[in-house]
Design an enzyme around this catalytic site. Structure first.
Site, PDB file in Angstrom:
ATOM      1  NE  ARG A 215      -3.473  -2.295   2.854  1.00 22.24           N
ATOM      2  CZ  ARG A 215      -3.158  -3.430   3.481  1.00 22.24           C
ATOM      3  NH1 ARG A 215      -1.952  -3.577   4.007  1.00 22.24           N
ATOM      4  NH2 ARG A 215      -4.037  -4.417   3.588  1.00 22.24           N
TER       5      ARG A 215
ATOM      6  CE  LYS B 117      -6.078  -1.121   5.228  1.00 22.90           C
ATOM      7  NZ  LYS B 117      -7.429  -1.355   4.663  1.00 22.90           N
TER       8      LYS B 117
ATOM      9  CG  HIS C  96      -5.038   0.851  -3.404  1.00 23.27           C
ATOM     10  ND1 HIS C  96      -4.224   0.613  -2.316  1.00 23.27           N
ATOM     11  CD2 HIS C  96      -6.059  -0.052  -3.311  1.00 23.27           C
ATOM     12  CE1 HIS C  96      -4.727  -0.369  -1.594  1.00 23.27           C
ATOM     13  NE2 HIS C  96      -5.839  -0.787  -2.182  1.00 23.27           N
TER      14      HIS C  96
ATOM     15  NE  ARG D 177      -2.929  -3.649  -1.157  1.00 24.37           N
ATOM     16  CZ  ARG D 177      -2.466  -4.535  -0.270  1.00 24.37           C
ATOM     17  NH1 ARG D 177      -1.170  -4.774  -0.207  1.00 24.37           N
ATOM     18  NH2 ARG D 177      -3.288  -5.171   0.549  1.00 24.37           N
TER      19      ARG D 177
ATOM     20  CG  HIS E  17      -5.919  -9.136   1.915  1.00 23.91           C
ATOM     21  ND1 HIS E  17      -6.214  -9.591   0.646  1.00 23.91           N
ATOM     22  CD2 HIS E  17      -5.794  -7.784   1.796  1.00 23.91           C
ATOM     23  CE1 HIS E  17      -6.272  -8.579  -0.203  1.00 23.91           C
ATOM     24  NE2 HIS E  17      -6.016  -7.472   0.477  1.00 23.91           N
TER      25      HIS E  17
ATOM     26  CE1 TYR F  62      -6.731  -7.510  -6.347  1.00 23.58           C
ATOM     27  CE2 TYR F  62      -6.709  -8.486  -4.159  1.00 23.58           C
ATOM     28  CZ  TYR F  62      -6.578  -7.389  -4.982  1.00 23.58           C
ATOM     29  OH  TYR F  62      -6.293  -6.160  -4.433  1.00 23.58           O
TER      30      TYR F  62
END
Length: 300
Positions: free
Chosen positions: A155, A178, A246, A249, A272, A281
Site C-alpha cells: 500500500r 494495517k 493503489h 497493488r 489481508h 482477485y
C-alpha cells in the site's frame, strides 16, 4: 477535548490498533452522532445515555446524514451511509458492550471489483512519473516507490512508512501493515536495485529512524505528492481515471494470480487479515479472461 468520542478514539488507537485514518473517521462519526442525539433528545448526551439509542434513533440519524429531510437527491451514497452506520455501531458497542448496538440493516452496497492495469501500462506509468522529474534523485525516488507498489504489492502508506532501518536491503523487507501487523515481503531484484539507486542518489542521510523516502525538503514524502504525480502521468498516457497508486497493488495481485499464484500465499503477501479479501482477485482474473474472450474469440 474529553468526552465519549475522544475516549472512543483512544480505544481504537491504543487497544484496537486501528490506522490514523480509521481513528479520525470513526471519531468524527461519533461526534456527529452525539451532536445529532443532543438535538434529537433535547439534552446533552454522555456515555451512559448512549444505552438509550434505539434503531429508530439510528434511522433518524442516517436520514439526516443522507439529506433526506432537506434534499432528497443529495446526501450520502449507499456506500458512505453503510460506512457511517458501521462507525456509529462500533461507537455504541464500545460505549455499552459488544453487541449492544441496535440491529439495523444498512443500505445495500454493490461491491465493485478492483481494477488492475495491464503490465505494460503499469511499467509505462512508473517510467513516465520518474521521467517527469528534473532532479535525478527525485526521479529515482519515484521509480522506487511505485515499483514497491507494483513489484511488491505494498500500500502507498506502507511504502512511505519504511525507514532507514530496512537498509542494507536483503531479499525481503519487513512491512508494517494495517492494525500494526508486520509481514515479510520478498523484493524482486529490480525493486531492490531501484531502492538502492535512490538511496545512493538521495541528498539526505539514511539514518535508522528517518523516513526512507523523502520529500524535496527532507521530510517524509507525502502520499498526496505520489497521487498527484500518478494523476498527471495517467493523463499524459491516456489511462483510465482508476489508474491510481493503489491500482498498482491491485495489478500486482491480479497478475500474480493469473500466473498461478496460490491464494493463501497471495493473502500473506498482501497482508489481508481474511482470505475473503483476497478471493475477490479470483473474480478479477475471471473477468479479465472473459474480456479477452469477448474481444478476441471469433464466435464471442
Amino acid at each position: 477535548m474529553d468526552g465519549p468520542a475522544f475516549a472512543f478514539s483512544i480505544y481504537l488507537a491504543q487497544q484496537r490498533r486501528r490506522s490514523v485514518h480509521t481513528v479520525r473517521a470513526y471519531r468524527t462519526a461519533a461526534e456527529r452522532l452525539l451532536a445529532f442525539l443532543t438535538e434529537h433528545w433535547g439534552q446533552p448526551v454522555d456515555r451512559a445515555a448512549l444505552a438509550r439509542v434505539s434503531a429508530g434513533d439510528l434511522r433518524a440519524y442516517l436520514a439526516r446524514r443522507r439529506g433526506v429531510e432537506a434534499a432528497p437527491a443529495g446526501g450520502l451514497t449507499n456506500a458512505s451511509a453503510a460506512r457511517e452506520l458501521s462507525a456509529v455501531r462500533a461507537f455504541l458497542d464500545w460505549a455499552n458492550g459488544s453487541g449492544s448496538a441496535p440491529v439495523l440493516k444498512g443500505p445495500r452496497v454493490k461491491k465493485g471489483l478492483p481494477r488492475p492495469i495491464a503490465p505494460a501500462e503499469a511499467v509505462a506509468l512508473v517510467a513516465d512519473v520518474a521521467e517527469e522529474s528534473d532532479e535525478p534523485w527525485v526521479a529515482a525516488r519515484d521509480w522506487a516507490v511505485l515499483l514497491l507498489l507494483y513489484g511488491a504489492g505494498l500500500r502507498i502508506g506502507e511504502a512511505l512508512s519504511l525507514t532507514g532501518a530496512v537498509l542494507p536491503l536483503g531479499e525481503t523487507v519487513a512491512v508494517l501493515g494495517k492494525r500494526a501487523k508486520t509481514r515479510i515481503v520478498p523484493l524482486l531484484p529490480e525493486v531492490r536495485a531501484a531502492i538502492e539507486d535512490y538511496v545512493a542518489r538521495a541528498p539526505w542521510p539514511m539514518t535508522r529512524d528517518a523516513p526512507l523516502f523523502r520529500g524535496v525538503r527532507g521530510g517524509a514524502l507525502s502520499p498526496g505528492v505520489v497521487r498527484v504525480k500518478v494523476q498527471r502521468a495517467r493523463g499524459r498516457l491516456g489511462l483510465s481515471d482508476r489508474t491510481t497508486p493503489h491500482a498498482l497493488r491491485h495489478s500486482f495481485a491480479t497478475h500474480l494470480l493469473g500466473r498461478g499464484a496460490d491464494l493463501r500465499a497471495l493473502q500473506e503477501l498482501l497482508g489481508h487479515a481474511s482470505l475473503s479479501s483476497t478471493q475477490v482477485y479470483t473474480q478479477v482474473d475471471a473477468a479479465h479472461l472473459l474480456d479477452v474472450y469477448r474481444n478476441a474469440h471469433p464466435r464471442a
